[in-house]
Design a protein around this motif. Structure first.
Motif, PDB file in Angstrom:
ATOM      1  N   UNK A  31      67.251  23.220   8.495  1.00 48.49           N
ATOM      2  CA  UNK A  31      65.713  23.044   9.090  1.00 48.49           C
ATOM      3  C   UNK A  31      65.346  23.729  10.458  1.00 48.49           C
ATOM      4  N   UNK A  32      64.434  24.551  10.211  1.00 46.65           N
ATOM      5  CA  UNK A  32      64.581  24.289  11.930  1.00 46.65           C
ATOM      6  C   UNK A  32      64.009  23.461  12.182  1.00 46.65           C
ATOM      7  N   UNK A  33      63.977  23.247  14.151  1.00 48.59           N
ATOM      8  CA  UNK A  33      63.351  22.559  14.634  1.00 48.59           C
ATOM      9  C   UNK A  33      61.470  22.506  14.357  1.00 48.59           C
TER      10      UNK A  33
ATOM     11  N   UNK B 157      61.582  20.010  11.486  1.00 44.06           N
ATOM     12  CA  UNK B 157      62.133  18.915  11.604  1.00 44.06           C
ATOM     13  C   UNK B 157      60.482  17.929  11.625  1.00 44.06           C
ATOM     14  N   UNK B 158      60.290  18.778  13.141  1.00 50.40           N
ATOM     15  CA  UNK B 158      59.172  18.026  13.608  1.00 50.40           C
ATOM     16  C   UNK B 158      57.877  17.513  12.148  1.00 50.40           C
ATOM     17  N   UNK B 159      57.704  18.628  10.952  1.00 51.47           N
ATOM     18  CA  UNK B 159      56.940  18.816  10.410  1.00 51.47           C
ATOM     19  C   UNK B 159      57.248  16.797   9.627  1.00 51.47           C
ATOM     20  N   UNK B 160      58.253  17.261   8.893  1.00 47.23           N
ATOM     21  CA  UNK B 160      59.411  16.195   8.980  1.00 47.23           C
ATOM     22  C   UNK B 160      58.718  14.534   9.208  1.00 47.23           C
ATOM     23  N   UNK B 161      58.753  14.745   9.782  1.00 50.53           N
ATOM     24  CA  UNK B 161      58.892  13.520  11.184  1.00 50.53           C
ATOM     25  C   UNK B 161      57.335  13.165  11.555  1.00 50.53           C
ATOM     26  N   UNK B 162      56.545  13.963  11.223  1.00 52.83           N
ATOM     27  CA  UNK B 162      54.713  13.919  11.963  1.00 52.83           C
ATOM     28  C   UNK B 162      54.225  14.283  12.670  1.00 52.83           C
ATOM     29  N   UNK B 163      55.255  15.122  13.249  1.00 56.78           N
ATOM     30  CA  UNK B 163      54.309  15.789  14.970  1.00 56.78           C
ATOM     31  C   UNK B 163      54.504  16.497  14.358  1.00 56.78           C
ATOM     32  N   UNK B 164      53.961  18.144  14.285  1.00 60.31           N
ATOM     33  CA  UNK B 164      54.196  19.782  13.777  1.00 60.31           C
ATOM     34  C   UNK B 164      54.517  20.187  14.719  1.00 60.31           C
ATOM     35  N   UNK B 165      53.194  19.451  16.033  1.00 58.80           N
ATOM     36  CA  UNK B 165      53.409  20.286  17.472  1.00 58.80           C
ATOM     37  C   UNK B 165      54.787  20.022  18.293  1.00 58.80           C
TER      38      UNK B 165
ATOM     39  N   UNK C 246      58.174  20.718  18.679  1.00 60.77           N
ATOM     40  CA  UNK C 246      59.053  21.286  18.542  1.00 60.77           C
ATOM     41  C   UNK C 246      60.547  21.122  19.342  1.00 60.77           C
ATOM     42  N   UNK C 247      59.607  21.536  20.331  1.00 62.00           N
ATOM     43  CA  UNK C 247      60.701  20.967  22.257  1.00 62.00           C
ATOM     44  C   UNK C 247      61.324  19.621  21.365  1.00 62.00           C
ATOM     45  N   UNK C 248      60.578  18.828  21.502  1.00 63.54           N
ATOM     46  CA  UNK C 248      61.024  17.555  21.321  1.00 63.54           C
ATOM     47  C   UNK C 248      62.083  17.543  20.699  1.00 63.54           C
ATOM     48  N   UNK C 249      61.650  17.787  19.672  1.00 61.13           N
ATOM     49  CA  UNK C 249      62.846  17.404  18.574  1.00 61.13           C
ATOM     50  C   UNK C 249      64.428  18.023  18.942  1.00 61.13           C
ATOM     51  N   UNK C 250      63.840  19.336  19.847  1.00 61.04           N
ATOM     52  CA  UNK C 250      65.437  19.588  20.476  1.00 61.04           C
ATOM     53  C   UNK C 250      65.424  19.214  21.445  1.00 61.04           C
ATOM     54  N   UNK C 251      65.257  18.494  22.077  1.00 55.43           N
ATOM     55  CA  UNK C 251      65.375  17.427  23.284  1.00 55.43           C
ATOM     56  C   UNK C 251      66.118  16.327  22.643  1.00 55.43           C
ATOM     57  N   UNK C 252      65.770  15.054  21.062  1.00 53.26           N
ATOM     58  CA  UNK C 252      66.768  14.988  20.631  1.00 53.26           C
ATOM     59  C   UNK C 252      67.636  15.587  19.861  1.00 53.26           C
ATOM     60  N   UNK C 253      67.435  16.716  19.845  1.00 53.89           N
ATOM     61  CA  UNK C 253      68.610  16.565  18.560  1.00 53.89           C
ATOM     62  C   UNK C 253      70.057  17.087  19.947  1.00 53.89           C
ATOM     63  N   UNK C 254      69.207  16.932  21.227  1.00 59.76           N
ATOM     64  CA  UNK C 254      70.624  17.440  22.434  1.00 59.76           C
ATOM     65  C   UNK C 254      70.966  16.598  22.796  1.00 59.76           C
ATOM     66  N   UNK C 255      69.672  15.358  22.745  1.00 59.67           N
ATOM     67  CA  UNK C 255      70.584  14.145  23.334  1.00 59.67           C
ATOM     68  C   UNK C 255      71.324  13.101  22.369  1.00 59.67           C
TER      69      UNK C 255
END
Length: 131
Positions: free
Chosen positions: A69-71, A74-82, A84-93
């Motif tokens: 999936x793209x970042x 995943x942002x859309x999946x968790x209900x916050x489509x904007x 995207x960068x926070x999804x990257x941070x969540x993956x990085x941590x």
């Protein structure tokens, strides 16, 4: 660029039985082929993460083996489509980077993006899952 990207959206929990925060584990000491083993489910303790990061990490197991999936997806999946960068941070941590499959999250253009184990490790994991 990773070429085995799945464009399908993640399965809704009600339709596939997946619960956010749980993972379907395929594996056995007797077999190396994930397709030959019945999956089992267990709960993950993601208490090392909090808030949005934990929310993302609880949804990453919904990305199936061999799928990506793209970042943004995943942002859309968790209900916050904007976010995207926070999804990257969540993956990085991610405290469990192989068990909670953050390696299955790619950039929108299909390129690898970051991974705590490095780009080579992310590429290797994706190639192993595609086999």
């Amino acid at each position: 660029m990773w070429s085995s990207r799945s464009s399908a959206a993640s399965c809704p929990p009600a339709s596939c039985g997946h619960r956010p925060g749980s993972i379907a584990w395929r594996g056995s000491s007797r077999s190396t082929s994930p397709a030959t083993v019945a999956p089992s489910t267990f709960d993950l303790d993601l208490s090392l993460s909090h808030g949005f990061r934990q929310l993302v990490q609880r949804h990453l197991p919904a990305i199936g083996y061999g799928q990506t999936r793209s970042y943004g997806e995943v942002a859309m999946l968790v209900g916050n489509p904007k976010a995207v960068r926070a999804v990257g941070t969540a993956c990085a941590t991610n405290p469990l980077p192989v068990v909670v499959p953050c390696h299955r999250v790619l950039r929108a253009d299909g390129s690898l993006g970051g991974y705590i184990g490095g780009a080579e490790a992310k590429s290797t994991l994706l190639h192993l899952e595609a086999a």
